[in-house]
Design a protein around this motif. Structure first.
Motif, PDB file in Angstrom:
ATOM      1  N   LYS A  82       1.266   9.627  -6.867  1.00 29.76           N
ATOM      2  CA  LYS A  82       0.064   8.837  -7.167  1.00 29.76           C
ATOM      3  C   LYS A  82       0.072   8.310  -8.607  1.00 29.76           C
ATOM      4  N   ASP A  83       0.306   9.176  -9.575  1.00 28.70           N
ATOM      5  CA  ASP A  83       0.298   8.738 -10.985  1.00 28.70           C
ATOM      6  C   ASP A  83       1.391   7.706 -11.248  1.00 28.70           C
TER       7      ASP A  83
ATOM      8  N   VAL B 247      -1.522  -2.952  -4.274  1.00 25.21           N
ATOM      9  CA  VAL B 247      -1.223  -3.972  -5.271  1.00 25.21           C
ATOM     10  C   VAL B 247      -0.933  -5.279  -4.553  1.00 25.21           C
TER      11      VAL B 247
ATOM     12  N   GLY C 173       0.852  -0.265 -11.589  1.00 25.81           N
ATOM     13  CA  GLY C 173      -0.163  -1.291 -11.384  1.00 25.81           C
ATOM     14  C   GLY C 173      -0.906  -1.199 -10.064  1.00 25.81           C
ATOM     15  N   PHE C 174      -0.567  -0.234  -9.235  1.00 30.00           N
ATOM     16  CA  PHE C 174      -1.309  -0.021  -7.994  1.00 30.00           C
ATOM     17  C   PHE C 174      -2.688   0.532  -8.345  1.00 30.00           C
ATOM     18  N   ARG C 175      -3.697   0.140  -7.544  1.00 28.87           N
ATOM     19  CA  ARG C 175      -5.060   0.618  -7.769  1.00 28.87           C
ATOM     20  C   ARG C 175      -5.636   1.141  -6.462  1.00 28.87           C
ATOM     21  N   GLU C 176      -6.608   2.039  -6.589  1.00 25.83           N
ATOM     22  CA  GLU C 176      -7.193   2.676  -5.413  1.00 25.83           C
ATOM     23  C   GLU C 176      -7.910   1.666  -4.537  1.00 25.83           C
ATOM     24  N   LYS C 177      -7.648   1.808  -3.246  1.00 22.06           N
ATOM     25  CA  LYS C 177      -8.313   0.996  -2.231  1.00 22.06           C
ATOM     26  C   LYS C 177      -8.445   1.878  -0.996  1.00 22.06           C
TER      27      LYS C 177
ATOM     28  N   TYR D 114       0.280   4.402  -9.868  1.00 23.95           N
ATOM     29  CA  TYR D 114      -0.815   3.906 -10.694  1.00 23.95           C
ATOM     30  C   TYR D 114      -0.267   3.268 -11.974  1.00 23.95           C
ATOM     31  N   GLU D 115       0.728   3.894 -12.580  1.00 25.10           N
ATOM     32  CA  GLU D 115       1.355   3.331 -13.779  1.00 25.10           C
ATOM     33  C   GLU D 115       2.050   2.000 -13.493  1.00 25.10           C
TER      34      GLU D 115
ATOM     35  N   TYR E 273       0.840  -1.185   0.000  1.00 25.57           N
ATOM     36  CA  TYR E 273       0.000   0.000   0.000  1.00 25.57           C
ATOM     37  C   TYR E 273       0.876   1.236   0.000  1.00 25.57           C
TER      38      TYR E 273
ATOM     39  N   LEU F  69      -3.318   3.513  -2.464  1.00 28.87           N
ATOM     40  CA  LEU F  69      -3.184   2.718  -3.675  1.00 28.87           C
ATOM     41  C   LEU F  69      -2.625   1.382  -3.217  1.00 28.87           C
TER      42      LEU F  69
END
Length: 95
Positions: free
Chosen positions: A70-71, A87, A77-81, A74-75, A63, A85
């Protein structure tokens, strides 16, 4: 417990990443690179080294809540939770 990994060139540190462990999860708490070394792949390298270490420790997820990056995460492969972010570590390395 917090772990810190540093990256250096010719014995001069120019960046670090830190992580703590909570509930069998890696929490990336900080990432910093000197401006002249940014956007040259070192951020990516440091995250991969840290997350590989987390897998070696038997952790399952990672996390991060660093708005400046953030970006970038995200690139990777982390996603919002929630506020973070996230993974799953095994999926992160399944390229």
């Amino acid at each position: 417990m917090e772990e810190i990994f540093m990256i250096a060139r010719e014995d001069k540190p120019f960046g670090f990443i830190s992580m703590k462990v909570e509930n069998n999860n890696a929490i990336i708490t900080n990432l910093a690179i000197l401006p002249q070394y940014q956007n040259k792949g070192f951020e990516n390298l440091m995250v991969r080294v840290m997350l590989n270490h987390a897998i070696d420790m038997g952790l399952e997820n990672a996390y991060v809540n660093l708005p400046f990056y953030k970006d970038f995460f995200y690139e990777l492969g982390f996603r919002e939770k929630g506020d973070f972010l996230a993974v799953k570590l095994k999926e992160f390395f399944r390229e």
